[in-house]
Design a protein around this motif. Sequence first.
Motif, PDB file in Angstrom:
ATOM      1  N   ASP A  69       0.829  -1.208   0.000  1.00 42.26           N
ATOM      2  CA  ASP A  69       0.000   0.000   0.000  1.00 42.26           C
ATOM      3  C   ASP A  69       0.863   1.258   0.000  1.00 42.26           C
ATOM      4  N   ASN A  70       1.596   1.452  -1.085  1.00 42.13           N
ATOM      5  CA  ASN A  70       2.470   2.611  -1.198  1.00 42.13           C
ATOM      6  C   ASN A  70       2.639   2.986  -2.662  1.00 42.13           C
ATOM      7  N   PHE A  71       3.051   4.230  -2.877  1.00 36.66           N
ATOM      8  CA  PHE A  71       3.241   4.752  -4.222  1.00 36.66           C
ATOM      9  C   PHE A  71       4.723   4.927  -4.523  1.00 36.66           C
ATOM     10  N   GLU A  72       5.010   5.259  -5.777  1.00 37.66           N
ATOM     11  CA  GLU A  72       6.391   5.491  -6.186  1.00 37.66           C
ATOM     12  C   GLU A  72       7.030   6.614  -5.367  1.00 37.66           C
ATOM     13  N   VAL A  73       6.253   7.667  -5.065  1.00 35.06           N
ATOM     14  CA  VAL A  73       6.806   8.776  -4.296  1.00 35.06           C
ATOM     15  C   VAL A  73       7.190   8.328  -2.886  1.00 35.06           C
ATOM     16  N   ASP A  74       6.427   7.413  -2.308  1.00 36.31           N
ATOM     17  CA  ASP A  74       6.755   6.872  -0.980  1.00 36.31           C
ATOM     18  C   ASP A  74       8.010   6.009  -1.052  1.00 36.31           C
ATOM     19  N   ARG A  75       8.082   5.188  -2.089  1.00 38.03           N
ATOM     20  CA  ARG A  75       9.237   4.300  -2.252  1.00 38.03           C
ATOM     21  C   ARG A  75      10.515   5.093  -2.511  1.00 38.03           C
ATOM     22  N   THR A  76      10.379   6.213  -3.229  1.00 40.10           N
ATOM     23  CA  THR A  76      11.546   7.056  -3.495  1.00 40.10           C
ATOM     24  C   THR A  76      12.118   7.615  -2.197  1.00 40.10           C
ATOM     25  N   VAL A  77      11.238   8.129  -1.332  1.00 38.81           N
ATOM     26  CA  VAL A  77      11.691   8.653  -0.043  1.00 38.81           C
ATOM     27  C   VAL A  77      12.293   7.531   0.802  1.00 38.81           C
ATOM     28  N   ALA A  78      11.596   6.402   0.858  1.00 36.96           N
ATOM     29  CA  ALA A  78      12.080   5.277   1.668  1.00 36.96           C
ATOM     30  C   ALA A  78      13.445   4.797   1.196  1.00 36.96           C
ATOM     31  N   GLU A  79      13.620   4.678  -0.104  1.00 39.23           N
ATOM     32  CA  GLU A  79      14.898   4.193  -0.625  1.00 39.23           C
ATOM     33  C   GLU A  79      16.020   5.195  -0.379  1.00 39.23           C
ATOM     34  N   GLU A  80      15.699   6.490  -0.409  1.00 38.27           N
ATOM     35  CA  GLU A  80      16.716   7.491  -0.100  1.00 38.27           C
ATOM     36  C   GLU A  80      17.143   7.379   1.364  1.00 38.27           C
ATOM     37  N   VAL A  81      16.164   7.172   2.242  1.00 43.58           N
ATOM     38  CA  VAL A  81      16.482   6.976   3.661  1.00 43.58           C
ATOM     39  C   VAL A  81      17.315   5.711   3.847  1.00 43.58           C
ATOM     40  N   LEU A  82      16.902   4.630   3.194  1.00 42.69           N
ATOM     41  CA  LEU A  82      17.602   3.353   3.336  1.00 42.69           C
ATOM     42  C   LEU A  82      19.018   3.414   2.767  1.00 42.69           C
ATOM     43  N   ALA A  83      19.219   4.223   1.731  1.00 48.58           N
ATOM     44  CA  ALA A  83      20.561   4.369   1.158  1.00 48.58           C
ATOM     45  C   ALA A  83      21.515   4.996   2.169  1.00 48.58           C
ATOM     46  N   LYS A  84      20.992   5.898   2.993  1.00 47.99           N
ATOM     47  CA  LYS A  84      21.807   6.529   4.027  1.00 47.99           C
ATOM     48  C   LYS A  84      21.892   5.673   5.285  1.00 47.99           C
ATOM     49  N   LEU A 230      15.103   7.810  18.310  1.00 45.76           N
ATOM     50  CA  LEU A 230      16.088   8.544  19.097  1.00 45.76           C
ATOM     51  C   LEU A 230      16.679   9.698  18.297  1.00 45.76           C
ATOM     52  N   ASP A 231      17.124  10.718  19.004  1.00 40.64           N
ATOM     53  CA  ASP A 231      17.808  11.839  18.367  1.00 40.64           C
ATOM     54  C   ASP A 231      19.265  11.435  18.124  1.00 40.64           C
ATOM     55  N   THR A 232      19.532  10.949  16.921  1.00 42.15           N
ATOM     56  CA  THR A 232      20.884  10.554  16.524  1.00 42.15           C
ATOM     57  C   THR A 232      21.221  11.238  15.204  1.00 42.15           C
ATOM     58  N   ALA A 233      22.473  11.176  14.823  1.00 44.58           N
ATOM     59  CA  ALA A 233      22.892  11.766  13.551  1.00 44.58           C
ATOM     60  C   ALA A 233      22.165  11.091  12.387  1.00 44.58           C
ATOM     61  N   GLU A 234      21.995   9.780  12.479  1.00 48.18           N
ATOM     62  CA  GLU A 234      21.302   9.062  11.404  1.00 48.18           C
ATOM     63  C   GLU A 234      19.846   9.488  11.309  1.00 48.18           C
ATOM     64  N   ALA A 235      19.195   9.641  12.459  1.00 50.92           N
ATOM     65  CA  ALA A 235      17.796  10.057  12.462  1.00 50.92           C
ATOM     66  C   ALA A 235      17.647  11.481  11.938  1.00 50.92           C
ATOM     67  N   GLN A 236      18.610  12.324  12.229  1.00 53.14           N
ATOM     68  CA  GLN A 236      18.577  13.686  11.711  1.00 53.14           C
ATOM     69  C   GLN A 236      18.666  13.695  10.185  1.00 53.14           C
ATOM     70  N   THR A 237      19.441  12.770   9.634  1.00 56.78           N
ATOM     71  CA  THR A 237      19.515  12.631   8.176  1.00 56.78           C
ATOM     72  C   THR A 237      18.159  12.239   7.616  1.00 56.78           C
ATOM     73  N   GLY A 238      17.510  11.276   8.250  1.00 58.73           N
ATOM     74  CA  GLY A 238      16.179  10.866   7.811  1.00 58.73           C
ATOM     75  C   GLY A 238      15.171  11.987   7.902  1.00 58.73           C
ATOM     76  N   ARG A 239      15.246  12.761   8.999  1.00 58.66           N
ATOM     77  CA  ARG A 239      14.333  13.890   9.156  1.00 58.66           C
ATOM     78  C   ARG A 239      14.521  14.900   8.025  1.00 58.66           C
ATOM     79  N   ALA A 240      15.767  15.146   7.639  1.00 60.78           N
ATOM     80  CA  ALA A 240      16.042  16.091   6.566  1.00 60.78           C
ATOM     81  C   ALA A 240      15.476  15.593   5.228  1.00 60.78           C
ATOM     82  N   ILE A 241      15.559  14.297   4.992  1.00 62.32           N
ATOM     83  CA  ILE A 241      15.013  13.729   3.755  1.00 62.32           C
ATOM     84  C   ILE A 241      13.496  13.868   3.728  1.00 62.32           C
ATOM     85  N   TYR A 242      12.843  13.564   4.835  1.00 60.60           N
ATOM     86  CA  TYR A 242      11.388  13.711   4.919  1.00 60.60           C
ATOM     87  C   TYR A 242      10.980  15.155   4.632  1.00 60.60           C
ATOM     88  N   ALA A 243      11.728  16.096   5.218  1.00 59.40           N
ATOM     89  CA  ALA A 243      11.385  17.507   5.036  1.00 59.40           C
ATOM     90  C   ALA A 243      11.623  17.939   3.587  1.00 59.40           C
TER      91      ALA A 243
END
Length: 313
Positions: A69-84, A230-243
């Motif tokens: 239950d997801n679209f290409e735009v969701d998968r694009t964001v998810a894959e960018e997060v997973l790449a990091k 948790l507030d970690t460097a990795e999570a901050q990267t994910g937050r930036a991608i979402y934004a």
Amino acid sequence: MTGNKDHGADEALYVKSVVDASPQPGDSVADLASAALASHMDALNRLSGVGSDTANVARIYDYYLGGKDNFEVDRTVAEEVLAKNPDVRDSALANREFLGRVVHYLVSEAGVRQFIDLGSGLPTQENVHQVAQAAAADARIVYVDNDPVVLTHARAMLATNQNTLAVGADLRDPWKIVHEVRALIDFTQPIAVLAFAVLHFLSDEQAYGVVNTLVGACPPGSYLAVSHVLDTAEAQTGRAIYARRSANAGLVLRSPAEIGEFFAGLELVHPELERSPGNAPELVHLSQWRNEEDSTVVRDRFMLCGVARKLEP
């Protein structure tokens, strides 16, 4: 009336697509994939209201879990997060496993028979009602979400389950939640309030507000379960991608102390199956909470969790 969206028609279409996506006598897996997926995704698109051009955190999480239950735009964001941060998928899977262990503990050991699941998200395997009612058929569960796709999918799945309900309510309006869930929940008996991977999408005022209001409305002997990024460097990267990708909700990262504030005034359940002498209960990583497997192997370093009991005043 001109301009009104026929939400009822779209909901009916989505329910039909869920049914169509289920195996039917004589269908092969290939037949199901080719015949049902297109209508299912079209219905999902119609019902979501925002179309397939806006990333949605519920659908991104669905993708992490291997859902459809997801679209290409969701998968694009998810894959960018997973790449990091490739371990994000492990954290999502560990969160589902934590859910199962928590619900089983609350039913089988704590004797809880009522559950309020906040921001429940898209249904997957081993949902709260499935785990709870496998251990106690009389367990009652209310799923709370404000995403129309989540609600429609949940209602389609729960249509024949009289002890389970999905209600539409915003976590930023906790008193509405208290009102809505009374259709199934008895606030004179112990209740488990579940907030799995949802509070980090709310501001401090909203997150602490919904927890304090709901736990405050519950009687002694009730429980709160939380998992939180948790507030970690990795999570901050994910937050930036979402934004940057304009997802429909941003991440609010918190420290261990800030996550611990959700349990203020409550008694933490010890996360160890076999307590070490003198070892006080504390927040732990998801795979460390009452896990029969080797809990020294942490696969989910991005999240903390805890379960706590409301005591007599």
